[in-house]
Design a protein around this motif. Structure first.
Motif, PDB file in Angstrom:
ATOM      1  N   CYS A  74      58.817  14.169  15.823  1.00 24.93           N
ATOM      2  CA  CYS A  74      58.105  14.788  14.652  1.00 24.93           C
ATOM      3  C   CYS A  74      56.599  14.152  14.799  1.00 24.93           C
ATOM      4  CB  CYS A  74      58.918  13.592  13.563  1.00 24.93           C
ATOM      5  SG  CYS A  74      59.597  14.606  12.279  1.00 24.93           S
ATOM      6  N   LEU A  75      56.167  15.030  13.983  1.00 26.67           N
ATOM      7  CA  LEU A  75      54.426  14.679  13.771  1.00 26.67           C
ATOM      8  C   LEU A  75      54.309  13.410  12.946  1.00 26.67           C
ATOM      9  CD1 LEU A  75      52.870  18.270  12.821  1.00 26.67           C
ATOM     10  CD2 LEU A  75      52.693  16.808  14.997  1.00 26.67           C
ATOM     11  N   ASP A  76      55.279  13.052  12.209  1.00 28.82           N
ATOM     12  CA  ASP A  76      55.219  12.003  11.205  1.00 28.82           C
ATOM     13  C   ASP A  76      55.816  10.706  12.400  1.00 28.82           C
ATOM     14  OD1 ASP A  76      56.962  13.375   8.351  1.00 28.82           O
ATOM     15  OD2 ASP A  76      54.927  12.955   8.768  1.00 28.82           O
ATOM     16  N   LYS A  77      55.862   9.581  11.574  1.00 27.29           N
ATOM     17  CA  LYS A  77      55.743   8.354  12.612  1.00 27.29           C
ATOM     18  C   LYS A  77      57.297   7.842  11.896  1.00 27.29           C
ATOM     19  CE  LYS A  77      51.343   7.000  14.287  1.00 27.29           C
ATOM     20  NZ  LYS A  77      50.455   6.227  14.283  1.00 27.29           N
ATOM     21  N   ASP A 132      55.883   5.195  18.556  1.00 34.07           N
ATOM     22  CA  ASP A 132      56.226   6.270  18.200  1.00 34.07           C
ATOM     23  C   ASP A 132      56.807   7.272  19.111  1.00 34.07           C
ATOM     24  OD1 ASP A 132      56.690   8.593  16.734  1.00 34.07           O
ATOM     25  OD2 ASP A 132      54.704   9.270  16.304  1.00 34.07           O
ATOM     26  N   ASP A 158      59.273   9.723  18.658  1.00 31.88           N
ATOM     27  CA  ASP A 158      60.235  10.298  17.963  1.00 31.88           C
ATOM     28  C   ASP A 158      59.725  11.941  18.241  1.00 31.88           C
ATOM     29  OD1 ASP A 158      58.855   9.515  14.897  1.00 31.88           O
ATOM     30  OD2 ASP A 158      58.147  10.986  16.159  1.00 31.88           O
TER      31      ASP A 158
HETATM   32 CA   LIG Z   1      56.048  10.967  15.737  1.00 29.00          CA
END
Ligand SMILES: [Ca+2]
Length: 344
Positions: free
Chosen positions: A279-282, A275, A277
């Motif tokens: 973002c907090l998301d993956k 990861d 990116d």
């Molecule tokens: Ca992320």
């Protein structure tokens, strides 16, 4: 009277001369006995004394001679030693000199070989499909780029587009059949996967190597109605693995209406197991691909292949937001590169 006028010393001197030159003589009896017996006896005594002195002297002399000889020998030995030392140094010097000149000539040979290699490489190297195009290969299809030690590249199978917009394109990605999953890990994206004639990713290491020269990127897309659009970037660089295959691109042109790759400019590559990116998301796991996810997508060209386009549920299809939006998965995509200065 002249005979008596000879002094005792004169007689003595004569005697010494005679004795020194013929030392055996005095032992022989004198042939003529002089009348002065007493004088003779006195003379003999003095002679004996002198004899002893002479013997002492000659002993001292021979001792001195021996010593001198010894010293001389030692001097000679020292000189000889010095000479041989000098010779050894000289031979070492000669040795070193010959080794140095040998090394020099080896360097010359290596430089010559390097120069020849550079000349050969720059003139004849097959970097990519554009090199093949310049060598008059003008039919689109699968080609094998030979390995090249100078470029540090292995043998590589590529698909060359020799027709679109002047040709010379090396295809780095294709989606058209949906038979190959693009939900892969870092290592697979690094090496590449799929089939050169079908759906594939050429591999981040290969794309990085091919984009070291100023490079142009072309993205071609087709929807399920058969409509075709394209986007081009006259600047495209894929960083190396240390830089997480960071994307750098610019100077958009095309007819797709919107630069949906620009949002991914200057972002690192992410996969489901890495990861990178913003973002907090993956994002790679949400969008189910390997891509330069920002937070997360304005395009998702390595997403899931959905037949007939619509996939409103997960936003993980093959998308280009500026054209069909986030819930329309494209039918066909090709990404291809060629040198920026390529002249068809
Ligand atoms: Ca992320």
């Amino acid at each position: 009277m002249p005979s008596t006028a000879l002094s005792a010393t004169t007689c003595l001197c004569l005697f010494i001369v005679v004795f020194v030159s013929h030392p055996a003589w005095p032992q022989k009896p004198p042939k003529r006995q002089g009348p002065a017996q007493l004088k003779g006896a006195k003379c003999c005594e003095a002679v004996r004394e002198l004899q002893a002195q002479v013997a002492n002297l000659s002993a001292a002399l021979s001792e001195l001679g021996r010593k001198q000889e010894k010293d001389w020998v030692s001097v000679v030995m020292q000189v000889m030693e010095l000479e041989s030392g000098a010779k050894r140094v000289e031979s070492r010097l000669t040795d070193a000199e010959s080794k140095y000149s040998e090394l020099n000539s080896q360097i010359d040979i290596m430089q010559l070989q390097a120069a020849q290699t550079v000349t050969q490489t720059s003139a004849d190297a097959t970097y990519d499909c554009s090199s093949l195009y310049q060598k008059n290969y003008r039919i689109s299809g699968v080609y094998k780029l030979p390995s090249d030690d100078f470029l540090g590249s292995p043998e590589l199978e590529v698909f060359c587009d020799m027709e679109t917009s002047g040709g010379g394109w090396t295809v780095i990605q294709r989606r058209k059949s949906g038979l190959v999953s693009f939900y892969r890990d870092w290592r697979q994206y690094k090496q590449g996967f799929g089939s050169t004639r079908g759906d594939f990713w050429l591999g981040n290491d290969n794309i990085h190597r091919l984009s070291r020269r100023p490079t142009r990127l072309r993205v071609e897309m087709e929807d399920w109605q058969g409509d075709r659009r394209y986007a081009e970037y006259s600047h495209f660089v894929l960083g190396n693995e240390i830089n997480s295959y960071r994307l750098s691109l610019g100077n958009y042109s095309g007819d797709v209406g919107n630069d949906a790759l620009g949002y991914h400019n200057n972002t690192a590559f992410s996969t489901k197991d890495k990861d990178n990116d913003n973002c907090l998301d993956k994002c790679a796991q949400l969008r189910k691909g390997g891509y330069w996810y920002n937070c997360c997508t304005d395009s998702n060209l390595n997403g899931v292949y959905y037949r007939l386009g619509e996939h409103s549920k997960h936003l993980d299809g093959i998308t280009w937001y500026g054209w069909h939006g986030s819930s329309y998965s494209l039918k066909r995509v090709e990404m291809k590169i060629r040198p920026e200065d390529f002249q068809p």
